[in-house]
Motif scaffolding. Structure first.
Motif, PDB file in Angstrom:
ATOM      1  N   THR A 145      27.228  28.891 -30.042  1.00 50.99           N
ATOM      2  CA  THR A 145      28.003  28.535 -30.782  1.00 50.99           C
ATOM      3  C   THR A 145      28.696  27.043 -30.837  1.00 50.99           C
ATOM      4  O   THR A 145      29.243  26.489 -31.677  1.00 50.99           O
ATOM      5  CB  THR A 145      29.555  29.334 -31.112  1.00 50.99           C
ATOM      6  N   GLY A 146      28.521  26.624 -29.750  1.00 52.26           N
ATOM      7  CA  GLY A 146      28.809  25.382 -29.177  1.00 52.26           C
ATOM      8  C   GLY A 146      27.904  24.529 -28.329  1.00 52.26           C
ATOM      9  O   GLY A 146      26.954  25.239 -27.792  1.00 52.26           O
ATOM     10  N   ALA A 147      28.105  23.172 -27.985  1.00 50.68           N
ATOM     11  CA  ALA A 147      27.361  22.524 -27.102  1.00 50.68           C
ATOM     12  C   ALA A 147      28.211  21.457 -26.907  1.00 50.68           C
ATOM     13  O   ALA A 147      29.174  20.515 -27.628  1.00 50.68           O
ATOM     14  CB  ALA A 147      26.155  21.830 -27.763  1.00 50.68           C
ATOM     15  N   LEU A 201      33.526  33.833 -25.221  1.00 45.75           N
ATOM     16  CA  LEU A 201      32.756  32.589 -25.054  1.00 45.75           C
ATOM     17  C   LEU A 201      32.809  31.848 -23.815  1.00 45.75           C
ATOM     18  O   LEU A 201      33.919  32.202 -23.006  1.00 45.75           O
ATOM     19  CB  LEU A 201      33.587  31.484 -26.258  1.00 45.75           C
ATOM     20  N   GLU A 202      31.943  31.477 -23.354  1.00 43.40           N
ATOM     21  CA  GLU A 202      31.821  30.614 -21.996  1.00 43.40           C
ATOM     22  C   GLU A 202      30.727  29.392 -22.338  1.00 43.40           C
ATOM     23  O   GLU A 202      29.875  29.422 -23.123  1.00 43.40           O
ATOM     24  CB  GLU A 202      31.506  31.619 -20.920  1.00 43.40           C
ATOM     25  N   GLU A 203      30.811  28.693 -21.091  1.00 45.01           N
ATOM     26  CA  GLU A 203      29.976  27.415 -21.152  1.00 45.01           C
ATOM     27  C   GLU A 203      28.970  27.708 -20.182  1.00 45.01           C
ATOM     28  O   GLU A 203      29.383  27.999 -18.929  1.00 45.01           O
ATOM     29  CB  GLU A 203      30.461  26.248 -20.785  1.00 45.01           C
ATOM     30  N   ARG A 204      27.681  27.401 -20.222  1.00 43.39           N
ATOM     31  CA  ARG A 204      26.631  27.536 -19.391  1.00 43.39           C
ATOM     32  C   ARG A 204      25.687  26.184 -19.424  1.00 43.39           C
ATOM     33  O   ARG A 204      25.444  25.865 -20.664  1.00 43.39           O
ATOM     34  CB  ARG A 204      25.712  28.692 -19.664  1.00 43.39           C
ATOM     35  N   LEU A 220      33.197  36.813 -36.143  1.00 49.99           N
ATOM     36  CA  LEU A 220      32.259  37.428 -35.118  1.00 49.99           C
ATOM     37  C   LEU A 220      32.615  36.455 -33.939  1.00 49.99           C
ATOM     38  O   LEU A 220      32.743  37.241 -32.751  1.00 49.99           O
ATOM     39  CB  LEU A 220      30.965  37.094 -35.497  1.00 49.99           C
ATOM     40  N   ILE A 221      32.676  35.130 -33.980  1.00 54.69           N
ATOM     41  CA  ILE A 221      32.879  34.360 -32.872  1.00 54.69           C
ATOM     42  C   ILE A 221      34.211  34.738 -31.973  1.00 54.69           C
ATOM     43  O   ILE A 221      34.131  34.852 -30.992  1.00 54.69           O
ATOM     44  CB  ILE A 221      32.997  32.935 -33.253  1.00 54.69           C
TER      45      ILE A 221
END
Ligand SMILES: Nc1nc2c(c(=O)[nH]1)N[C@H]1C(S)=C(S)[C@@H](COP(=O)(O)O)O[C@H]1N2
Ligand SMILES: [Mo]
Length: 319
Positions: free
Chosen positions: A211-213, A130-133, A124-125
């Protein structure tokens, strides 16, 4: 616009030493009436496994359209002050949450969709953009933080799911495993944790699946491997460790709503002028700063989301 290079949230290392983290945390907890139990969890054991099969995707391109006026909350706070009732009804669950097994992890998509399916989290991922915000996060308990999330717009998941037109809501569910998560042995909570959005909310530009931090896979205590971020709503809407998305005609009933309907509702939009039945929502304690600041309508995201609520004025939009 997406840029690959500049993680705009990076803090000077001197911004927080372990000592001032601990001291500020003591001050913060004293101010919020939370008892000081448990020690800081070192970042090394608190973050998601280095062997995460998607680790190569981080850091993801930074989306510059979501800059903040306040500083990013140092990671140490977010790793050590959490709401994740599956692992305990207090803030120091980081150690207990390391028991969360995040692989293998399957996500079920069902209900009013073209065809129901189950997809592995890594598959899925890798299909998602994916991007960072940078987002603010406002808990209903009147504390807040600012987080560099990595993830993908929930709209991409809705497109992938191909809902039928009769599905008006998305219901989301957290894993259920009382063996692994001691909080789920407390039978007075209506487990599993459930939350829901309308399809219009789920496909809004702001609605983000995390999915991330902090430039790497999201830590277990923050809701690995898949968590929601709806920054204009109180934090309890941002369900952690999701295993199921159900498209449905029926308005989902969240776990908190099921537990205490008079205090927690379906909409839960942030509004400083509508107090919680037991406390004011006018201001918030910004985690790690020891400061209280005024809370903003829709947590400052009205330009994106205010239009979602025309026609719903008769409902309890702010609790
Ligand atoms: N499954 C699950 N999701 C959850 C919760 C929870 O207890 N269980 N707590 C919610 C609340 S009240 C908040 S404020 C945020 C906290 O996220 P954080 O620990 O990353 O700050 O997660 C939300 N999502
Ligand atoms: Mo919360």
């Amino acid at each position: 616009m997406l840029t690959k290079s500049k993680p705009g949230w990076w803090m000077p290392e001197a911004a927080a030493t372990p000592e001032d983290v601990f001291l500020n945390r003591r001050a913060f907890m004293a101010a919020s009436g939370v008892s000081i139990a448990g020690a800081l969890v070192p970042a090394g054991i608190a973050r998601a496994d280095d062997a995460d099969p998607t680790a190569d995707l981080y850091p993801a391109p930074h989306n510059e359209s979501f800059e903040l006026e306040r500083e990013v909350t140092p990671e140490k706070y977010n790793l050590n002050f959490n709401n994740f009732y599956e692992f305990g009804s207090h803030k120091q669950i980081a150690g207990a949450a390391q028991k969360l097994e995040i692989r293998p992890w399957e996500v079920r998509i069902d209900g009013d969709v073209e065809s129901e399916l189950t997809v592995g989290i890594d598959d899925l991922i890798r299909r998602m953009p994916l991007e960072e915000r940078l987002y603010r996060h406002r808990c209903v308990e009147a504390w807040s933080m600012a987080v560099p999330w990595t993830g993908f717009p929930m709209r991409s998941l809705v497109d992938f799911a191909k809902p039928l037109s009769r599905g008006r809501y998305v219901r989301m569910e957290t894993f259920m495993d009382p063996q692994m998560a001691p909080g789920q042995r407390q039978a007075w909570y209506p487990w599993p944790y459930v939350e829901g959005l309308t399809i219009e909310e789920a496909t809004n530009d702001l609605t983000f699946l995390v999915t991330g931090a902090y430039g790497k896979p999201v830590a277990k205590q923050m809701g690995a491997p898949l968590r929601l971020a709806t920054p204009w709503k109180y934090g309890f809407k941002s369900i952690k460790s999701i295993v199921r998305f159900t498209f449905t005609e029926d308005r989902p009933r969240g776990m908190w709503e099921a537990l205490q309907e008079s205090e927690y509702g379906f909409w839960a939009n942030v509004n400083p002028d509508v107090p919680h039945p037991r406390w004011s929502q006018a201001t918030e304690e910004v985690l790690g700063t020891g400061e209280r600041v005024p809370t903003m309508l829709f947590n400052g995201y009205g330009d994106y989301v205010a239009g979602l609520y025309t026609g719903y004025e008769g409902e309890k939009l702010y609790m």
